[in-house]
Design an enzyme around this catalytic site. Sequence first.
Site, PDB file in Angstrom:
ATOM      1  CB  SER A 163      -0.868   0.030   1.255  1.00  0.00           C
ATOM      2  OG  SER A 163      -1.493   1.296   1.373  1.00  0.00           O
ATOM      3  CE1 TYR A 183      -4.083  -2.443   5.156  1.00  0.00           C
ATOM      4  CE2 TYR A 183      -3.464  -0.146   4.856  1.00  0.00           C
ATOM      5  CZ  TYR A 183      -3.848  -1.363   4.323  1.00  0.00           C
ATOM      6  OH  TYR A 183      -3.986  -1.499   2.955  1.00  0.00           O
TER       7      TYR A 183
END
Length: 292
Positions: A163, A183
């Site tokens: 990401s 995350y």
Amino acid sequence: MHNVRRARETSEGTVVKMRDQLAGKTAIITGAGRGIGRGIATVLAQRGATVVVCDLNAKSAQTVVSEINSAGGRALALEADVTEQASMNAAVAGALKSIGRIDICVPNAGVIGASGYTERAHYSEDDWDRTFEVNVKGIAHTVEAVTPHMKERKAGKIVIIASHGGRAPRFAGFGLGSVGIPYAVSKAAAIQYTHHLALYLATSNINVNCVCPGTLWTPMWEAIAINRVANDPASRDKTTKDVFDESVRQRTPLGRPQTPEDIGKAVAFLASDDANEITGQALNVNGGAILN
Ligand SMILES: NC(=O)c1ccc[n+]([C@@H]2O[C@H](COP(=O)([O-])OP(=O)(O)OC[C@H]3O[C@@H](n4cnc5c(N)ncnc54)[C@H](O)[C@@H]3O)[C@@H](O)[C@H]2O)c1
């Protein structure tokens, strides 16, 4: 003049049609039952690959396979949990039994946090555990399962889905954004894992790269938006879709979100022979939202 024409004829003669870009290849994609994984499986199948659609949710994996097969592609569904090495070993063994080879591996399965994430303003101990179990160890389990076969053949392409949030921290705009930290850190670990793996597997002629998606409206981002509506006073009266659209508008130079197919196209390139000399790289597909 004669030489120019010959050069053009030669290059036109060797142009590979997009639908043949991955002809004859087999790809295994984790977390492919919905969202980005579904988009990757669809694009790779459109480009000629046989795709193995793996997901924790067997029903959604089967639905994606039916969609691909009825559009003229070749796909196989397998239930697998990336957090269990034995489960991934069994999935890869099943794929090899049915199809005989794996050329491309796309560890894509990921989670934003642990159960109850949408309600929390601050991360919990479980958020650290779950994001690292799925987003980091899940990638390692997938890679461990597939590399003996790739090493034996001295060929393979691994494209990890990380990401852009793993490349640079982004100010959430309100004091409660810490719920996203586990995350983001897990995605930074996925990028670092890509670097290490690329060096380790280079002598086996295996390329390892990662794609860093930006902002996509999938069930994962919907969970982020539900969390904001619940915890950010400035978002309290907004719909989840409004929260998403605003985030895209504020942070993305190109001014639009990405689609799962956009991510699939980048994966197709990195998995193709056109990327034979690319390894150890992280490619942002994020409309310019983070530039490193
Ligand atoms: N949506 C975004 O904006 C965005 C941005 C950057 C990166 N990503 C990354 O892209 C990947 C896909 O994200 P998404 O938005 O499609 O998420 P999603 O939640 O929509 O889909 C994730 C899929 O992974 C599967 N999965 C979850 N845990 C699993 C496990 N233990 N074993 C096997 N499968 C499992 C789920 O069943 C689901 O089908 C993730 O790695 C995510 O971190 C997403």
